[in-house]
Design a protein around this motif. Structure first.
Motif, short mmCIF file in Angstrom:
data_model
loop_
_atom_site.label_atom_id
_atom_site.label_comp_id
_atom_site.label_asym_id
_atom_site.label_seq_id
_atom_site.Cartn_x
_atom_site.Cartn_y
_atom_site.Cartn_z
N ILE A 9 2.01 13.28 -9.36
CA ILE A 9 1.06 14.49 -8.18
C ILE A 9 2.62 15.29 -9.03
CG2 ILE A 9 0.11 15.69 -6.93
CD1 ILE A 9 -1.09 12.76 -5.60
N ILE A 10 3.57 14.96 -8.43
CA ILE A 10 4.47 15.74 -8.14
C ILE A 10 5.12 15.86 -8.92
CG2 ILE A 10 7.29 16.11 -6.98
CD1 ILE A 10 6.59 14.98 -5.18
N PHE A 11 5.29 15.34 -10.54
CA PHE A 11 5.52 15.49 -11.92
C PHE A 11 4.63 16.59 -12.15
CE2 PHE A 11 9.56 13.17 -10.62
CZ PHE A 11 10.02 13.15 -12.26
N VAL A 12 3.17 15.70 -12.19
CA VAL A 12 1.71 16.76 -13.43
C VAL A 12 1.95 18.20 -12.39
CG1 VAL A 12 -0.33 16.66 -13.37
CG2 VAL A 12 0.72 14.39 -13.94
N THR A 15 11.30 12.37 2.17
CA THR A 15 10.14 12.49 2.28
C THR A 15 9.02 11.48 2.13
OG1 THR A 15 9.70 14.38 1.13
CG2 THR A 15 11.10 15.05 2.25
N GLY A 16 8.99 10.61 1.45
CA GLY A 16 7.95 10.08 1.32
C GLY A 16 7.31 9.15 2.86
N CYS A 17 6.63 8.40 2.18
CA CYS A 17 5.70 7.76 3.24
C CYS A 17 6.68 6.37 3.03
CB CYS A 17 4.48 7.87 3.33
SG CYS A 17 3.68 6.93 1.64
N TYR A 18 7.45 5.83 2.02
CA TYR A 18 7.50 4.58 1.58
C TYR A 18 9.04 4.37 1.56
CZ TYR A 18 9.44 0.55 -0.82
OH TYR A 18 9.96 -0.67 -1.53
N LYS A 19 9.58 3.92 2.84
CA LYS A 19 10.85 3.88 3.58
C LYS A 19 11.71 2.84 3.00
CE LYS A 19 10.58 7.82 5.60
NZ LYS A 19 10.44 9.00 5.28
N MET A 33 0.72 -0.79 0.01
CA MET A 33 0.08 0.23 0.03
C MET A 33 1.00 1.41 -0.07
SD MET A 33 -2.93 0.91 -0.03
CE MET A 33 -3.96 2.15 0.29
N LYS A 34 1.88 0.85 0.97
CA LYS A 34 2.72 2.15 0.61
C LYS A 34 3.38 2.30 -0.70
CE LYS A 34 4.02 2.47 5.33
NZ LYS A 34 4.85 2.60 6.23
N ILE A 35 3.38 1.77 -1.25
CA ILE A 35 4.21 1.54 -2.13
C ILE A 35 3.23 2.79 -3.30
CG2 ILE A 35 4.94 0.26 -4.89
CD1 ILE A 35 6.02 -1.49 -3.13
N LEU A 36 2.10 1.57 -3.65
CA LEU A 36 0.86 2.98 -4.23
C LEU A 36 0.69 3.97 -3.60
CD1 LEU A 36 -2.18 -0.48 -4.01
CD2 LEU A 36 0.20 0.88 -6.61
N LEU A 37 1.17 4.09 -2.55
CA LEU A 37 0.94 5.33 -2.21
C LEU A 37 2.26 6.68 -2.39
CD1 LEU A 37 -0.04 5.62 1.67
CD2 LEU A 37 -1.87 6.06 -0.41
N GLU A 38 3.63 6.03 -2.97
CA GLU A 38 4.45 6.51 -2.93
C GLU A 38 4.51 6.76 -4.92
OE1 GLU A 38 8.17 8.80 -2.76
OE2 GLU A 38 6.22 8.28 -1.14
N LEU A 39 3.46 6.48 -5.42
CA LEU A 39 3.71 5.85 -7.04
C LEU A 39 2.81 7.23 -7.39
CD1 LEU A 39 4.51 5.41 -9.58
CD2 LEU A 39 2.64 3.12 -9.17
#
Length: 99
Positions: free
Chosen positions: A12-15, A61-65, A1-7
């Motif tokens: 969102i960042i790039f767009v 800074t993301g949620c996926y470490k 789930m964390k991987i999907l949130l990071e993706l």
């Protein structure tokens, strides 16, 4: 789930920042009367800059470490930034050579 949130975060960042950068580039080229045919070259530079920012700052800074996270080498970062600067300037050069 964390991987999907990071993706999702990366998308969102790039767009968001990509759209903002493209708007700035297009308006700058338009105001300085550079042919809009070559604006895509400057837009590619925005993506390169965003990639460098993500790899060197935003990935920490993301949620996926992950354990294998590391920054780009300084030489690679500098090379990519210099390429971006050349790409931003190149529509001006191309336009002046072809006119």
């Amino acid at each position: 789930m964390k991987i999907l949130l990071e993706l999702l975060r990366i998308i969102i960042i790039f767009v968001f920042f990509g759209s903002l950068g493209v708007m700035v580039i297009r308006n700058t080229y338009k105001s300085l009367e550079v042919t809009e045919t070559y604006s895509w070259i400057g837009e590619i530079s925005i993506l390169i800059i965003l990639f460098v920012l993500y790899k060197n700052k935003w990935q920490f800074t993301g949620c996926y470490k992950r354990k294998d996270r590391e920054k780009l080498a300084k030489r690679v970062s500098l090379t990519l930034i210099l390429i971006s600067i050349v790409l931003i300037i190149s529509p001006f050069i191309i336009d002046s050579l072809l006119v």
